[in-house]
Structures are given as C-alpha cells and as structure tokens.
Design an enzyme around this catalytic site. Structure first.
Site, mmCIF file in Angstrom:
data_model
loop_
_atom_site.group_PDB
_atom_site.id
_atom_site.type_symbol
_atom_site.label_atom_id
_atom_site.label_comp_id
_atom_site.label_asym_id
_atom_site.label_seq_id
_atom_site.Cartn_x
_atom_site.Cartn_y
_atom_site.Cartn_z
ATOM 1 C CG ASP A 425 9.000 -24.868 -34.222
ATOM 2 O OD1 ASP A 425 8.855 -25.703 -33.321
ATOM 3 O OD2 ASP A 425 9.026 -23.645 -34.033
ATOM 4 C CE LYS A 537 -1.541 -24.158 -11.292
ATOM 5 N NZ LYS A 537 -0.713 -23.905 -10.114
ATOM 6 C CG ASP A 763 9.310 -19.379 -35.611
ATOM 7 O OD1 ASP A 763 9.706 -20.360 -34.938
ATOM 8 O OD2 ASP A 763 8.245 -18.784 -35.375
ATOM 9 C CG ASP A 767 13.247 -23.998 -34.890
ATOM 10 O OD1 ASP A 767 13.016 -25.088 -34.344
ATOM 11 O OD2 ASP A 767 12.444 -23.054 -34.886
#
Length: 1151
Positions: A425, A537, A763, A767
C-alpha cells in the site's frame, strides 16, 4: 469519488488545455484519470494475432479464479449487504429509522427515546465487530500432535509396549525405547504449540476493536455513552479528532472532513455534508456518509446511525476477510511433503526388513523382528526434526521481534525470505500519511523546504530572508483553522488536529517561527474569515495586522487558478508589480515543476486593506460577499506532498536487488502513485505514456516490449483478460491505482496463480482481505487497523517499511540454516540404515541398536542442529543478491500453465449448463495413489527437478546427505567397527560365521574359536561387541562434527571465517561429546545402551581421518557448483538510487 478526491495536478502535456492549470485544493475536479493508466483499449498491447493454444494457455492459469468469481457472482452474497441508506431523502430516512432530527438546529434534535434504544439494542445486539472464530488451545495442540512424524513415533512406541507385555524379559529395553518415542512425539507437538500461543498472546495485547465512547442525543439530551451501545436511528455528534463509532448519514455539518485512508487508501481527507435529497453515488463515494472507525479530520457533523457492528462497511470488509482462506506457508508445504516422503520410505523399508528379518536372522521370532523393524523406522525418521524446525524459527522470530517485527505464524519468518512479489500500500506504508511542504516559489525563484536529491541544481534552500518567504509563512500560519491537543507544550511536541493540507502548512510555519508561533498568532487576531469549501476552492482570512496604509490585512490561499484569477499584481523582490506575460510564463514553469512531481500545489496572495475603504471597525459579511475578493497581490506557490518514509527508497532498492518484484497497490490517484513510485526506486524506467511523449508518438504506437513500467487504473481491473494479466505481471515495475478492497484481493490471487509467493503490506481495513489471502500479510501496528492486524501473519511494530528488508534477510538466512540443519540431520540416516541391512544380509553382529539410534537423533544431533539457528550469512551480501528460491520467470509460468491446462481438460462438466462437476473424495484419493504410476506424474517430477526452484529438501541436498557425506560416514563407521573387532580377535569372516550361528555375543553364549584358533569367551564376545557398537556410534558423531562445517560451504570453502564464527556450533559439539563419553564410558548405562568403557581413544583417529576427507570433498564440491551459484545472482539494476530518503523536521499530527 474521483471528483472529490483529486490530490494532484495535471502533467505538462495536460497544461496546454488551459492557460492556467487546474489544481485541486483539495477537491478539485479530476481530469480523466484513466488516460494516465497503463492499459489501452483491449487488444492494443498485442502486436500480432494470438494462436488458439496461446489463448488457452493464457486463460488456464486463472481458470480456477474465474470459476470462483462466477460462483460468487451467482451467489451475490456481498451485494445483499451494501449500505444504501445514504440514498434516501431526510424525511424518508427519518421515517424509515423511526427517529427524530432537526435539520435547521441539529442540537435540538430529539433522537431516540431511552426505551426504544434499549429495545433495539436487545434486538440487534452490541455495536461491535464479531471476533473471528478461534480454535481452542487443546484442539490446536491435537492438530500439532497428529502430524505424520508424530503419529509414526506414537505407533512405534505403542508397538514396543505391546511386545513388552508379550515377553517382558526379552523386551526389557523396550521400556525405555517405547517411552522415549511417545514422549518425543508429545514434546514435538508441545514446542510448536507453545511458540504459537506465545505469539497470539502478544498480538491480543495490540487489538482494541471499537472506539470506547461517543456523543449521542436521546430524549433530546446530548450525552456520552459507550460506543458499543449505539443502535440504528441514534443521532450522534462527531467532532475533529473523533473516531466514527458507526456508519452514519450526515444531516448537518460544518467544515466536516473524514480520513478514509484506512478504507480507500486515499491520503486526502474527504469533505462530507448533508444532502437533503440523498446521494445517488456508491457508498464509498457518497458525500453524506461516514464510516465506522474512520477519523474525523476537520470540523464537526451530526448524523443518524444507519449501520452498527458487523453490518457496517468495515464489518462487511471483515466478513470478506473471514471468507478468504489463508494460504499455507511455503515452508509448511515443503516440510509436509518431505515428512510424507520420508515417512513412506521409512514404512516401506520397515515392512521389507521385517519380512526379510523374520525369514532369515530371527527365524520366526516375531517380537524380536518387530523391534528390529522399529529400529529401521527410527533410523529413517529424524525424530528431532519437528522440534528443531520450530525452535529454529522461534529463535529467528525472537531476533526479528528485537527489530520490531512481530511474527504471528512462525513459518512466516521463512515465507518473508522466499517472497517473489511484494504488493505494498502507499499511504501510511510507503509514505508518512503526513502532508509536508516541499517547495516554495516566490515569483522569481524556486526554493526547497528541505534537502532533497529530487530537486534541480538551481533550486535554492529555503530561507526566511528570501523575498516573499515571510509573507508565505504568514499565510500558512495565520490563514489556518487547525487546533492543537495541548498548547502548554513546545510546538514540536504538540499534536495538530485538522485538515491534512493545513496541518502540513502549519507544521512548516511552526518550524519557521519556532517558539514565536503562539505569540505571532495572538499578535494578529482574526477579524473575518471564509473557510475553504469545495465550491470556492480557497480560504480567506482578514487580520488586524497593521501596515503603512491601514490596520487590516487579508490573506488568501487555495487552488492556484482560483487564487491567480483574483490577483492583478505579484510581489517581485518585495515590490508590488503588475502581472504580465513574462510572469505567467514563469508561473506555468514553476507550476509544472511542482505538479509534475505529484505534489499538491497551493497559491498564496495578500491584500493590504486601505483605511479609507476598510477601517478597523468595518463589518464584513459572507452572505452578500461583503469582503475583498479581487485585486490581490500574488505572493507565491507552495507545494506539499505525502513524502516517502525515511529508508523506504533504500529498502525498495534492496528488495529489487534481491530479485523481489515490488508493486504498489493503492486507492490514490494514478499520477500521485507514479510520482511517489519514481522517488522510491519502484519505477525507474518509462511507461507507455511517458515513452510516447518522449518519442512524439501516440501511446497506441508504442510496442509492448519497449517499456517495462506500467500504471493500471482500478476501473480496468474487472475487465482484464488472462493474457493482459500476463503482460502486466511480466513488467518489472507495476503500480495499481484507484483500487478497491476487492481489486487488491483479485491482484493477489492473479499473482499467486502465476506461481508468485506474494507478500502484502498495508495498514487499512481495505487491505485486510488481501493481507489474509497473501502468502504473507504484513500489517502496521501504530497506524494499522485492528482488522488488518487480525488478517496479517506479521506486524511491523514501529510501522517501519525498512524492517521488511531485515526480515527478508532473516527469512533467507533461516531457510539456509534450516536447510543446513536438515542436511546435517539426515546425513546420519545412511550410516544408521546400511548396518541394519548388513545385519540381515551378510549377516554381521548389529553395529547400532535402536536405542543408540535414538541417542544419536535426540542426543548430540539435537544440540548441534539447534546451533545452526545462530549461523551468520556466509558472505556479506550473498543472500540479498540471490534470486528468490522459487523465481517466477517465463519458463516457470509456461510450465505452470501447461499443468493447469492439462487439469482443465480433464475436468468433467455438466452437459447442460457447462458447470464443473467436482470429483468425489474417494476418486481424488484414488487418483493420488495411482498418480506415481502414470507417465504424466514423472514428467511433472522431471520438469520440477529441471526448474530453477530451490526446495528445502531437493536433489542436491539428498545426494549430499545420503550418497556423499552419508556414505563417507558409513564407511568411516564400518572401518572403525571392523578394526575394533579385529583387535579383539574377530575377522570379518569370523563375524559372519558367529552371527549365522546365532548363539554368540550374549552373556551365556558358548566359547568361540576364531580362524587363528584363539578361544573367545562369552565375556570377550560381549565386550568386543560393546566396543564395536561404541566406536560405530562415536564414528558417526565425530564425522558429523566435521559435517557441521561442511554443510555450510556454498560460496566458499568450509574453512572461512564466517563458517567457523558461530560459537554455538562448538557448544553443540561439546554437549554431544559429553553425552557420548557419558554413555560409552559409564558402566551402569551399558544395561540400556550397550557399549564398553575399555574402548581405546586411539580408535577415534579413524573417523577423524574420514572427517578430513569429507572437508576435502566439500571443497571440490564448492568448485564444481560455483558456476550455478553465480548464475543465480541478480544482475545490477540501472538507475537504482540507493542514497537515503531525506528526513524532514516534522511533528506528530493526526488528521
């Protein structure tokens, strides 16, 4: 989802589309992500027509996966549990869940009544994740007891006691033999069970499955209750820093952002808000839905609980994880195969020797023949091997624990060393999950916020003295909404709570201002502000910060194109200058410099408000835009990134030099993933797109063999065919981006289908399924979710990716040490079995009794075999420059596919629907029995032996142990045996005559007259046999002492410093010598073990000479095998960057 999570800017070729490039801050609209992916329209990769055979081969390896996928699609079990409440309008949601909310004033919501909440809790259960089912400690012990070796030992021990009951006097020795055999079986099982239990207890201390408490409205009152007592319909308040206690639909929010990185892999917190009419998006993309166990990174929000416990999104992922069967460790598979092979050989030889013995030597004496057959069984079965393997792995696991690597499954230690592919990852694993300021541009020059080898040479280091830097630091510090956990600590020790980007800017400002930070903030109080939102934004703040023209100063930061549109001037060396064409060109170049590196780019501007127009008591308003929004002065650009962790670059480079393919699998944007991959040695070469841009061609015109790096978008994964998976995994450098948990799982399965031994690091909750399915799942302890820790077999306690390199080196060394130990241990099988054969065939007096064989196997052999656990690498970089022991290459993949294709063609299918009809257990069992008698079986065996795989027990090891060193030991022991008998008056011919008679070498035997006419009494005969058996036993021990060093020689001769550097080898030898002397030279023990204290130490010189001969042969063997060892080394990789990943001054943050 893409529209709300775009974390970086377009590449140079995209910038032509607009005069001012678009950058998301942090939620800008995304340009077409898939255009940056590694796949073209289907078929483009193929520059020729595939034959039918090639298509069949391409599909064969994945056939079982396609079958399983089709079955899952048919069942549709996962679809039934998708979260859908976020699609309902507020009134419908309120009605469905039978609760009461106030959209305009959330704090005055009534929520559920206490009684209703109590009823729902009783009906639906606690808001907790059901822990995975665990086997009891007793069942785990029984599992370890019922292995082939242990079963054989127990049966042999029981047989000995049965014989003892039949004839106690003649089978007295069986009392010890049977007891020892059974005890060894139970001890083997206990050692393995104990080590596993210890690892599980350590893991249990890390797990805490649910947040402890939450704020909930019941009966119109806001109260704090345990999160486990939440029910569907509860109204909950979440604030920055909270962990979401359940899946909730948001109906009111103020600047609410949640960190979904543990679920989706995206490092950027996602904005969440109430949607009155609901959201039509998928659950993971819905703007009005937050998930159980995700972190609130900014703001606050009110929500209605829609799912609790196992029904939450995280609960569904946990369910997906539990549905995946973990793969057996490669070491366990190989040991299991070896155990079965040795056990079958032992049983066959025992039966054959029983048949021969009862018809020749023992002449119908069944009890004695059974004892003899048991001795054959004992000789073949290395009784101490299970304990040695377990203890070797335990010692290695303990060493790894000292390096902050917790091993849950002992055999995972070796699995790490045998990896061929590591899928990792990005967020939190390779990177810090902490946005960090990298570069600043002040309108004229580029500066680096920290030392970096990625910057151009003309990039200057950051300094507050450079014009424009103080204004940019003020913007970062003063235009911010972050909070701190404590303000009475030095800035560097505080925990920052807030949005990832603002956290990074605040951390940078704090580093620049240091102890003056708090005073600086208080000195210039806020007068007015407009927080960042996904529409504007940008974020604006007006401060009471005096200047020469007035009292108020306005700062604005945000997406560069939005901020630049509000500017008419820029700050050039401290002087306000009108924006012109030259500035815009410089701006584009600076922007390109930052964006092309995958950084998030923020623009800063200021406006010094004049007193005439904006006096200090001026009233500003958001509602009617009563605040300055134009004619700002552009100050500069700031770029941030989630930088790689320290040591990651060298770690990835080292793994690649070890022949391990490192692959990134992330939920983040493709260009962000590629940019990070290029910084950490994961991508060094060109992708199809970058090569096309460089060569001025269209991507479709680039041939498949011209590039070796590929970036795959997750949306393409579901539609990939077998040959496309082959092309992807054939690349040296692979990145998968925008992947879901199911995609990660699919990637692991596809890699395993090609023969890869796959490791997965991660983590997040997302996963977990892949962690469990992988051959070795590696979870993070500090940042890791509890679900991922449960699924993994190994945990990095300090979250340091670089620890994996140490683990790989340790894993490879433990494989070498295990192989040495087995090679050493089974060498003595030949000198144990051949004397039994001579005893029956020649015959001669039995050179080695069953009890002495046990002394060898469980005595000195056990000491020495364990000492190999502390062996160091034979050469400094030897093991970490060798290919994995089961490399995946074109030849291995082709062989695997051919086997899979043969299997596919033999499957029986239903004539109507084409579904596979699986054979019965009986037919499977029968096919296994008949397999060795088929041509195909031996073709597969020959194919496997010709492969590049290095097995724990392979042909080279068996040749060395049984035919080379084993024969040298046998000859040494037999020569010493016959010399001792000769010195005691027995020639080999005399021995044959005496043994054929069958009445000699016992206490009450008649006198024997040898060929020289010498009369040998019963005492002489017994003592001669005792001395001969003693020297035979000691000869095996002495030659094995030399063998300790011979088995280590692979790269160099057995006299090298590293080979003799292990003091535990000598300690094991010393322990074995003491045991041997004690048994042979202690008269009371002769009742059990035989032997004679009259044996002269001069006879020891005979096996010593053969030991020297063994070392000489080992040197010759090293020379003969040197070329094959050299060929197995990994070639240097061009462009590999092995300089350290630079550290940056950072502080703890939570966002």
């Amino acid at each position: 989802m893409a529209s709300e999570a775009e974390p970086l800017s377009p590449l140079p070729q995209q910038m032509e589309e607009s005069a001012h490039p678009r950058v998301a801050f942090p939620d800008a609209d995304v340009q077409d992500e898939k255009a940056t992916g590694g796949l073209r329209p289907k078929g483009v990769e193929m520059k020729r027509t595939m034959t039918q055979e090639e298509r069949e081969l391409a599909a064969a390896a994945y056939g079982h996966l396609e079958e399983k996928k089709a079955q899952e699609a048919k069942d549709g079990s996962l679809d039934n549990t998708d979260v859908s409440e976020h699609q309902l309008p507020f009134d419908k949601l309120e009605e469905t869940l039978k609760t009461s909310i106030n959209i305009n004033d959330p704090a005055s919501s009534v929520g559920l009544t206490r009684d209703e909440a109590k009823d729902r809790l009783a009906k639906n259960g606690l808001n907790i994740l059901t822990p995975p089912k665990r086997r009891s400690a007793l069942m785990k012990y029984i599992d370890r007891l019922l292995t082939m070796f242990n079963i054989l030992l127990i049966i042999a021990g029981i047989l000995e006691y049965i014989l003892l009951g039949i004839d106690f006097k003649d089978n007295f020795q069986n009392t010890y033999l049977g007891g020892i055999l059974i005890a060894v079986a139970f001890l083997n099982a206990f050692i393995d069970w104990f080590q596993t239990q210890k690892s599980e207890k350590i893991l249990a201390s890390f797990l805490a499955m649910i947040p402890p408490s939450c704020r909930v409205v019941r009966d119109g009152t806001l109260q704090t209750i345990p999160a486990a007592e939440l029910v569907v319909g509860d109204v909950v308040l979440v604030r920055v820093g909270d962990k979401t206690p359940a899946d909730m639909v948001i109906f009111s929010a103020t600047d609410l952002k949640v960190d979904n990185s543990s679920l989706t892999g995206e490092s950027e917190p996602q904005e969440r808000r109430g949607l009155k009419e609901g959201s039509p998006s998928r659950a993971v993309e819905a703007e009005n839905l937050i998930f159980n166990s995700t972190l609130v990174a900014n703001g606050e929000g009110w929500g209605i609980v829609v799912r609790t416990g196992d029904h939450t999104f995280i609960g569904q992922v946990a369910c997906l994880t539990s549905g995946e069967a973990g793969n057996e460790a490669p070491l366990a598979t190989e040991i299991g195969r070896f155990v079965i092979q040795v056990s079958c050989i032992a049983i066959i030889f025992a039966v054959v020797f029983f048949a021969v013995g009862i018809t020749t030597v023992y002449k119908g004496k069944a009890a004695q023949t059974v004892t003899f057959a048991v001795s054959i069984l004992v000789a073949f079965v290395p009784e101490g091997l299970p304990s040695v393997v377990t203890l070797l792995l335990s010692i290695a696991a303990k060493r790894m624990a000292s390096q902050n690597v917790l091993v849950k499954d002992l055999q995972g230690v070796e699995t790490l060393g045998s990896l061929t592919l590591l899928a990792t990852d990005k967020t939190g694993t390779l990177t810090r999950n902490q946005m960090t300021v990298t570069n600043l541009w002040n309108g004229t020059k580029m500066l680096s916020a920290f030392q970096s080898n990625n910057d151009d040479q003309e990039t200057e280091p950051f300094s507050m003295e450079v014009p424009g830097m103080r204004e940019m630091v003020d913007t970062a510090a003063l235009n911010s909404r972050v909070k701190f956990d404590k303000t009475d600590l030095p800035f560097s020790e505080r925990q920052i709570l807030g949005d990832a980007t603002e956290t990074g800017l605040t951390r940078f400002a704090g580093r620049c201002l240091d102890s003056e930070y708090d005073a600086h903030i208080k000195k210039f109080p806020k007068v007015f502000e407009v927080p960042f939102n996904s529409t504007n934004k940008w974020a604006l703040v007006i401060l009471n910060k005096p200047h020469k023209d007035g009292e108020l100063t306005s700062y604005i930061k945000g997406a560069p194109e939005r901020v630049l549109a509000k500017c008419s001037t820029y700050l050039k060396d401290g002087v306000v200058t009108p924006i012109d064409g030259a500035f815009k060109q410089s701006y584009d170049e600076a922007y390109d410099y930052m964006a092309s590196r995958g950084h998030r780019v923020i623009a800063c501007a200021q406006l010094l408000l004049p007193d005439e127009q904006y006096p200090v008591d001026h009233v500003f308003s958001k509602t009617d835009d009563q605040y300055p929004s134009s004619d700002y002065c552009f100050v500069g650009l700031v770029s941030l990134e989630d930088p790689p962790k320290h040591g990651v670059r060298e770690a990835v480079g080292t793994l690649r030099l070890a022949g391990i393919k490192v692959m990134m699998v992330t939920g983040d944007h493709p260009k962000t993933a590629e940019a990070i991959a290029r910084k950490i040695n994961l991508i060094l070469s060109e992708t199809r797109e970058s090569l096309a841009a460089k060569s001025g061609r269209l991507p479709e015109e680039v041939y498949e063999d011209e590039f070796s790096a590929v970036v795959i978008h997750g949306d393409d994964i579901d539609n990939l065919e077998g040959w496309q998976w082959d092309q992807i995994f054939a690349k040296d450098e692979i990145v998968f981006a925008r992947t879901s948990p199911k995609h990660k799982l699919e990637i692991v399965k596809r890699a395993q289908a090609l023969g890869h031994i796959v490791g997965v690091t991660g983590d997040g909750v997302n996963d977990a399924p892949a962690l469990k399915k992988a051959d070795l799942g590696i979870a993070m302890n500090v940042s890791g979710s509890d679900v991922s820790k449960e699924a993994a077999k190994m945990i990095l306690l300090d979250d340091n990716f670089a620890s994996i390199v140490k683990g790989v080196a340790e894993g490879r060394q433990i494989f070498v040490n295990l192989k040495r130990s087995i090679q050493y241990t089974i060498t003595h099988s030949t000198p144990e079995v051949i004397p039994q054969l001579l005893y029956v065939v020649v015959p001669i007096p039995l050179p080695l009794s069953a009890i002495l064989i046990l002394v060898i196997d469980l005595g000195f052999e056990l000491f020495v075999a364990l000492s190999f656990a502390w062996d160091k690498p034979e050469t400094k970089d030897g093991l970490m420059r060798m290919t994995p022991r089961k490399p995946v290459n074109e030849r291995s993949v082709l062989a695997l596919k051919r086997r899979a294709l043969r299997r596919t063609k033999t499957l029986h299918r239903d004539t109507e629907n084409g579904e596979i009809k699986h054979p019965s257990k009986l037919s499977v069992y029968c096919s296994k029995i008949t397999a060795p008698f088929t041509k195909q079986y031996w073709e597969d065996v020959m194919e496997a032996s010709a492969s590049d795989d290095e097995r724990l027990v392979d042909g080279k090891l068996l040749s060395y142990s049984y035919l080379e060193a084993g024969m040298i030991e046998t000859i040494a022991a037999l020569v010493a045996y016959f010399v001792v008998f000769f010195k005691n008056g027995f020639t080999p011919f005399d021995l044959r005559i005496a043994q054929q008679n069958g009445n000699y070498f016992v206490k009450h035997s008649p006198d024997f007259i040898n060929t020289k006419g010498r009369v040998l009494t019963a005492d002489d005969q017994v003592d001669a046999l005792g001395q001969a058996q003693s020297i035979f036993y000691l000869s095996i021990f002495i030659v094995q002492c030399f063998n300790v060093f011979a088995v280590k020689a692979k790269f160099s001769s057995p006299f090298g410093r590293s080979i003799v550097a292990n003091p535990w080898n000598f300690a094991g030898i010393f322990g074995g010598a003491c045991l041997g002397m004690f048994i042979i030279y202690t008269p009371p023990l002769h009742v059990v073990f035989g032997g004679s204290f009259r044996l002269s130490p001069l006879y020891w010189l005979i096996p010593v000479a053969f030991g020297v001969l063994l070392l000489v042969w080992t040197c010759i063997r090293v020379v003969l095998l040197k070329k094959s060892v050299e060929n197995a080394k990994v070639k240097d990789i061009k462009g590999l960057m092995m300089f350290p990943t630079m550290r940056t001054l950072s502080m703890r943050s939570r966002h």
